[in-house]
Design a protein around this motif. Structure first.
Motif, PDB file in Angstrom:
ATOM      1  N   LYS A 104      35.353  29.751  20.899  1.00  0.00           N
ATOM      2  CA  LYS A 104      36.179  30.521  19.971  1.00  0.00           C
ATOM      3  C   LYS A 104      35.739  31.977  19.957  1.00  0.00           C
ATOM      4  CE  LYS A 104      37.765  26.922  16.802  1.00  0.00           C
ATOM      5  NZ  LYS A 104      37.797  26.435  15.392  1.00  0.00           N
ATOM      6  N   GLU A 105      34.452  32.193  20.216  1.00  0.00           N
ATOM      7  CA  GLU A 105      33.929  33.554  20.239  1.00  0.00           C
ATOM      8  C   GLU A 105      34.216  34.244  21.571  1.00  0.00           C
ATOM      9  OE1 GLU A 105      29.834  33.562  19.156  1.00  0.00           O
ATOM     10  OE2 GLU A 105      30.196  32.744  17.155  1.00  0.00           O
ATOM     11  N   ARG A 106      34.029  33.526  22.673  1.00  0.00           N
ATOM     12  CA  ARG A 106      34.351  34.079  24.001  1.00  0.00           C
ATOM     13  C   ARG A 106      34.307  32.947  25.021  1.00  0.00           C
ATOM     14  NH1 ARG A 106      28.971  37.597  25.782  1.00  0.00           N
ATOM     15  NH2 ARG A 106      27.411  36.212  24.870  1.00  0.00           N
ATOM     16  N   PRO A 107      34.996  33.113  26.160  1.00  0.00           N
ATOM     17  CA  PRO A 107      35.009  32.045  27.172  1.00  0.00           C
ATOM     18  C   PRO A 107      33.604  31.762  27.702  1.00  0.00           C
ATOM     19  CG  PRO A 107      36.715  33.672  27.605  1.00  0.00           C
ATOM     20  CD  PRO A 107      35.843  34.256  26.540  1.00  0.00           C
ATOM     21  N   PHE A 108      33.433  30.571  28.250  1.00  0.00           N
ATOM     22  CA  PHE A 108      32.165  30.225  28.892  1.00  0.00           C
ATOM     23  C   PHE A 108      31.775  31.300  29.905  1.00  0.00           C
ATOM     24  CE2 PHE A 108      32.004  25.268  28.574  1.00  0.00           C
ATOM     25  CZ  PHE A 108      31.674  25.383  27.230  1.00  0.00           C
ATOM     26  N   ASN A 109      30.483  31.575  29.974  1.00  0.00           N
ATOM     27  CA  ASN A 109      29.976  32.428  31.040  1.00  0.00           C
ATOM     28  C   ASN A 109      30.279  31.781  32.397  1.00  0.00           C
ATOM     29  OD1 ASN A 109      27.432  32.963  33.000  1.00  0.00           O
ATOM     30  ND2 ASN A 109      27.789  34.765  31.737  1.00  0.00           N
ATOM     31  N   GLU A 110      30.460  32.601  33.420  1.00  0.00           N
ATOM     32  CA  GLU A 110      30.859  32.096  34.727  1.00  0.00           C
ATOM     33  C   GLU A 110      29.864  31.108  35.322  1.00  0.00           C
ATOM     34  OE1 GLU A 110      31.102  35.367  37.450  1.00  0.00           O
ATOM     35  OE2 GLU A 110      28.987  35.906  37.246  1.00  0.00           O
ATOM     36  N   HIS A 111      28.609  31.164  34.905  1.00  0.00           N
ATOM     37  CA  HIS A 111      27.601  30.275  35.481  1.00  0.00           C
ATOM     38  C   HIS A 111      27.735  28.842  35.000  1.00  0.00           C
ATOM     39  CE1 HIS A 111      25.843  34.225  36.322  1.00  0.00           C
ATOM     40  NE2 HIS A 111      25.257  33.620  37.337  1.00  0.00           N
ATOM     41  N   TRP A 112      28.424  28.629  33.893  1.00  0.00           N
ATOM     42  CA  TRP A 112      28.683  27.255  33.446  1.00  0.00           C
ATOM     43  C   TRP A 112      30.149  27.013  33.126  1.00  0.00           C
ATOM     44  CZ3 TRP A 112      24.686  30.180  31.151  1.00  0.00           C
ATOM     45  CH2 TRP A 112      25.030  30.899  29.985  1.00  0.00           C
ATOM     46  N   ARG A 113      31.005  27.972  33.440  1.00  0.00           N
ATOM     47  CA  ARG A 113      32.438  27.724  33.289  1.00  0.00           C
ATOM     48  C   ARG A 113      32.890  26.732  34.354  1.00  0.00           C
ATOM     49  NH1 ARG A 113      36.068  32.889  33.525  1.00  0.00           N
ATOM     50  NH2 ARG A 113      34.338  33.538  32.172  1.00  0.00           N
ATOM     51  N   GLN A 114      33.797  25.853  34.007  1.00  0.00           N
ATOM     52  CA  GLN A 114      34.268  24.829  34.930  1.00  0.00           C
ATOM     53  C   GLN A 114      34.872  25.475  36.185  1.00  0.00           C
ATOM     54  OE1 GLN A 114      34.888  25.103  31.674  1.00  0.00           O
ATOM     55  NE2 GLN A 114      35.045  23.104  30.670  1.00  0.00           N
ATOM     56  N   ALA A 115      34.647  24.841  37.330  1.00  0.00           N
ATOM     57  CA  ALA A 115      35.142  25.383  38.602  1.00  0.00           C
ATOM     58  C   ALA A 115      36.662  25.486  38.600  1.00  0.00           C
ATOM     59  CB  ALA A 115      34.665  24.519  39.764  1.00  0.00           C
ATOM     60  N   TYR A 116      37.350  24.521  37.970  1.00  0.00           N
ATOM     61  CA  TYR A 116      38.812  24.581  37.976  1.00  0.00           C
ATOM     62  C   TYR A 116      39.325  25.786  37.191  1.00  0.00           C
ATOM     63  CZ  TYR A 116      39.577  22.905  33.150  1.00  0.00           C
ATOM     64  OH  TYR A 116      39.621  22.783  31.784  1.00  0.00           O
ATOM     65  N   ARG A 117      38.545  26.268  36.219  1.00  0.00           N
ATOM     66  CA  ARG A 117      38.943  27.447  35.457  1.00  0.00           C
ATOM     67  C   ARG A 117      38.650  28.731  36.221  1.00  0.00           C
ATOM     68  NH1 ARG A 117      36.222  26.881  29.668  1.00  0.00           N
ATOM     69  NH2 ARG A 117      37.205  28.933  29.417  1.00  0.00           N
ATOM     70  N   LEU A 118      37.723  28.680  37.139  1.00  0.00           N
ATOM     71  CA  LEU A 118      37.397  29.857  37.943  1.00  0.00           C
ATOM     72  C   LEU A 118      38.341  30.013  39.131  1.00  0.00           C
ATOM     73  CD1 LEU A 118      33.506  29.444  38.074  1.00  0.00           C
ATOM     74  CD2 LEU A 118      34.768  31.092  36.687  1.00  0.00           C
ATOM     75  N   CYS A 119      38.751  28.876  39.726  1.00  0.00           N
ATOM     76  CA  CYS A 119      39.455  28.931  41.016  1.00  0.00           C
ATOM     77  C   CYS A 119      40.877  28.386  40.994  1.00  0.00           C
ATOM     78  CB  CYS A 119      38.638  28.188  42.076  1.00  0.00           C
ATOM     79  SG  CYS A 119      37.044  28.968  42.419  1.00  0.00           S
ATOM     80  N   HIS A 120      41.312  27.774  39.904  1.00  0.00           N
ATOM     81  CA  HIS A 120      42.708  27.355  39.718  1.00  0.00           C
ATOM     82  C   HIS A 120      43.252  26.530  40.895  1.00  0.00           C
ATOM     83  CE1 HIS A 120      42.162  30.559  36.793  1.00  0.00           C
ATOM     84  NE2 HIS A 120      41.931  31.399  37.780  1.00  0.00           N
ATOM     85  N   PRO A 121      42.598  25.393  41.205  1.00  0.00           N
ATOM     86  CA  PRO A 121      43.000  24.617  42.387  1.00  0.00           C
ATOM     87  C   PRO A 121      44.354  23.931  42.263  1.00  0.00           C
ATOM     88  CG  PRO A 121      41.346  23.422  41.133  1.00  0.00           C
ATOM     89  CD  PRO A 121      41.441  24.785  40.515  1.00  0.00           C
ATOM     90  N   CYS A 122      44.915  23.835  41.063  1.00  0.00           N
ATOM     91  CA  CYS A 122      46.258  23.256  40.928  1.00  0.00           C
ATOM     92  C   CYS A 122      47.345  24.318  41.050  1.00  0.00           C
ATOM     93  CB  CYS A 122      46.392  22.509  39.596  1.00  0.00           C
ATOM     94  SG  CYS A 122      45.450  20.965  39.541  1.00  0.00           S
ATOM     95  N   GLN A 123      46.966  25.585  41.034  1.00  0.00           N
ATOM     96  CA  GLN A 123      47.916  26.680  41.231  1.00  0.00           C
ATOM     97  C   GLN A 123      47.763  27.327  42.612  1.00  0.00           C
ATOM     98  OE1 GLN A 123      45.926  26.482  38.380  1.00  0.00           O
ATOM     99  NE2 GLN A 123      47.575  25.659  37.108  1.00  0.00           N
ATOM    100  N   ILE A 124      46.600  27.150  43.227  1.00  0.00           N
ATOM    101  CA  ILE A 124      46.318  27.725  44.548  1.00  0.00           C
ATOM    102  C   ILE A 124      45.964  26.587  45.493  1.00  0.00           C
ATOM    103  CG2 ILE A 124      44.762  29.216  45.872  1.00  0.00           C
ATOM    104  CD1 ILE A 124      44.374  30.867  43.304  1.00  0.00           C
ATOM    105  N   GLU A 125      46.671  26.491  46.603  1.00  0.00           N
ATOM    106  CA  GLU A 125      46.411  25.416  47.569  1.00  0.00           C
ATOM    107  C   GLU A 125      45.362  25.873  48.574  1.00  0.00           C
ATOM    108  OE1 GLU A 125      48.859  22.464  50.612  1.00  0.00           O
ATOM    109  OE2 GLU A 125      49.934  23.704  49.168  1.00  0.00           O
ATOM    110  N   TYR A 126      44.144  25.403  48.402  1.00  0.00           N
ATOM    111  CA  TYR A 126      43.038  25.842  49.255  1.00  0.00           C
ATOM    112  C   TYR A 126      43.093  25.161  50.619  1.00  0.00           C
ATOM    113  CZ  TYR A 126      41.013  28.378  45.374  1.00  0.00           C
ATOM    114  OH  TYR A 126      40.814  29.286  44.368  1.00  0.00           O
ATOM    115  N   ASP A 127      42.714  25.931  51.640  1.00  0.00           N
ATOM    116  CA  ASP A 127      42.690  25.408  53.008  1.00  0.00           C
ATOM    117  C   ASP A 127      41.376  24.716  53.331  1.00  0.00           C
ATOM    118  OD1 ASP A 127      45.283  26.656  53.999  1.00  0.00           O
ATOM    119  OD2 ASP A 127      44.203  28.432  53.309  1.00  0.00           O
TER     120      ASP A 127
END
Length: 419
Positions: A319-342
Motif C-alpha cells: 500500500k505504501e509502494r510496490p515491492f522492490n525489484e529484488h523480491w518483486r514477482q518475475a511476472y510483474r517485472l516481465c509480463h509474460p502473458c502480455q509479451i511472448e518470449y522467444d
C-alpha cells in the motif's frame, strides 16, 4: 505537361515531403538510439529461429503499426544500400573478474569447465517452457493480479526491466537475483552502450558493477515515451514483433533467500535505511535502531529472515509502494502473458541455457557469457531457511508467489507447505 502528370508529380512531392518531416522528427528525438540509419552500426537482421518458433503466429498490428513497420524497414537502407559494417570478432575474456563490489568479491566465480553431455534436448526444453507459459496464460481458471490486462494497459514505469539492443535485435527482461548483472554486461557489450576511454567494452567482466546497474546505461522501454512521444507504443510493438525476446527466472523461494542474503546480510546502506530499519521497528520491536548500517552491524542488529517474510506478507507494505525489484514477482517485472518470449532461461540450467541462447541470437562469436558464481544460493537450502518460519506464513508466501511457480514450471514446494 498534362494535368495527370502534374497530379502524379504533386502526389510524389507530397509523399517525399511527408517522409522528410518524419525523418526530421526521428532525428530530433534521438534516432541514433534506434540505429535505423546511422552509418556507424550494423543493421539489424533477425536471427533464424527454429522451425517450431517460425511457425508460431505473431499478433496482428494496426494500420499505424504497419506503417511504422514499413518505415522501420525502409530506413535500414540509405539510397538503396544496406550498411555492411561487421561486428568485431570475439575477444579473449579476462583471466579473472574485476573486484567490483563486496558481494562479487565474497561470492567469487566458478571458472571450471561444464560437462554438457547427457543434457536434455535444449530445443525440447525451450518448447516445453514456452508451452507452459502459453497454457497458463490462456487458462481462465488460473488467475493472478493484472493477468488479463493488455500490453497497452501496462504503465511505462512497469516496462523499465525490458532492455533493448537495436544493433542485434534483442530484448532482455532482467529479473534481479537471476544472473542479471552478467546478462546486463552482455547486453552492454552487444549494444556498445558503454565505453572505456572511447572504446566500447568487449569483455563483459571488465565492466564495473556500478556502471552495469546505472539506469542511464541501458535503453529500456520505459524511456521510449521521452524519446519517441506518441509513437512509443507503436515502436515497442514493432520491436516485440521483430526482435528476439528472452528472460531468465529462478525458483521463487530460492530467489527470496538470495535477495535476503545479499541485501540484509551484507552491509548495504540504501537497503538498511529503506527496508531494514522499518523491519526492525515493526517486526522485531526495536525502538532505538542505529541510523547507519555500520553501527547496526557492529552491535549485531540485523533483520531476521522471519522479519523479511513478515514484511512481504504485510498488506501495508504494497500500500505504501510496490515491492522492490529484488523480491518483486518475475511476472510483474516481465509480463509474460502480455509479451511472448522467444527464450525462457533458468538459473538452475544457466550454463547450457546461456550457450543455447547466444547461439540463437547469432552472437556466440561476439561475446561469451561470464562464468557463473561459485556459491550460488542452493535449492537444497530451502528447508533450513524456512525451518523457523511458521507454516501459515509459508502457505501465504506461496500464494503470493504462486504465479511465478506455475508460469515458469517450478514444482510446488509441498515439503514446506505441509505439517
Amino acid at each position: 505537361m498534362t494535368k495527370s502528370q502534374l497530379f502524379r508529380l504533386s502526389v510524389a512531392l507530397g509523399s517525399v515531403f511527408m517522409i522528410l518531416l518524419i525523418i526530421v522528427y526521428w532525428d530530433s528525438v534521438g534516432t541514433a538510439h534506434l540505429y535505423l540509419h546511422t552509418s556507424l552500426t550494423k543493421p539489424f537482421s533477425p536471427p533464424v529461429l527454429p522451425i517450431s518458433a517460425q511457425n508460431e503466429e505473431k499478433p496482428a498490428l494496426s494500420d499505424i503499426d504497419e506503417f511504422l513497420d514499413m518505415f522501420f524497414n525502409l530506413t535500414l537502407t540509405q539510397n538503396g544500400q544496406v550498411n555492411t559494417k561487421t561486428d568485431q570478432p570475439l575477444l579473449q575474456t579476462s583471466s579473472k573478474p574485476i573486484s567490483g563490489s563486496l558481494e562479487e568479491s565474497m561470492r567469487g566465480y566458478d571458472w571450471s569447465s561444464r560437462d554438457t553431455k547427457g543434457k536434455p534436448d535444449q530445443e525440447k526444453v525451450q518448447a516445453e517452457r514456452k508451452r507452459t507459459l502459453r497454457q497458463f496464460c490462456a487458462n481462465s481458471s488460473f488467475t493472478f493480479p493484472w493477468k488479463e490486462r493488455s500490453f497497452d494497459d501496462i504503465p511505462n514505469r512497469e516496462l523499465d526491466h525490458l532492455i533493448v539492443d537495436d544493433r542485434h535485435g534483442i530484448i532482455y527482461c532482467y529479473v534481479p537475483k537471476v544472473a542479471c548483472t552478467n546478462w546486463k554486461r552482455v547486453m552492454i557489450v552487444l549494444s556498445e552502450s558503454l565505453s572505456d576511454q572511447g572504446i566500447p567494452y568487449h569483455d563483459p567482466l571488465n565492466i564495473p558493477r556500478k556502471q552495469v546497474h546505472n539506469k542511464s546505461t541501458h535503453l529500456t522501454f520505459n524511456k521510449f515515451w521521452q524519446r519517441y512521444g506518441k509513437f512509443s507504443r507503436h515502436l515497442m510493438k514493432i520491436k516485440l514483433k521483430k526482435y528476439t525476446k528472452f528472460l531468465f527466472v529462478r525458483d521463487p523461494f530460492v530467489r527470496l533467500i538470495s535477495a535476503f542474503r545479499s541485501k540484509f546480510e551484507l552491509e548495504n546502506e540504501e537497503f538498511y535505511r529503506s527496508f531494514a530499519v522499518p523491519m526492525l521497528k515493526l517486526y522485531s520491536n526495536h525502538t532505538n535502531v542505529p541510523s547507519s548500517v555500520g553501527e547496526a552491524f557492529s552491535v549485531g542488529m540485523k533483520p531476521s529472515f522471519g522479519d523479511f517474510i513478515q514484511y512481504l506478507l504485510d498488506p501495508l507494505t504494497e500500500k505504501e509502494r510496490p515491492f522492490n525489484e529484488h523480491w518483486r514477482q518475475a511476472y510483474r517485472l516481465c509480463h509474460p502473458c502480455q509479451i511472448e518470449y522467444d527464450f525462457v532461461g533458468k538459473l538452475e540450467t544457466l550454463d547450457e541455457d546461456a550457450v543455447q541462447l547466444l547461439t540463437l541470437l547469432g552472437v556466440d562469436t561476439l561475446v561469451r557469457f561470464p562464468p557463473s558464481y561459485r556459491n550460488k544460493t542452493a535449492s537444497s537450502w530451502e528447508e533450513d531457511w524456512f525451518a523457523r518460519i511458521p507454516l501459515y506464513w509459508r502457505q501465504q508466501l506461496y500464494k503470493l508467489y504462486e504465479a511465478d511457480f506455475v508460469l515458469f514450471g517450478y514444482p510446488k514446494p509441498e515439503n514446506l507447505l505441509q505439517d
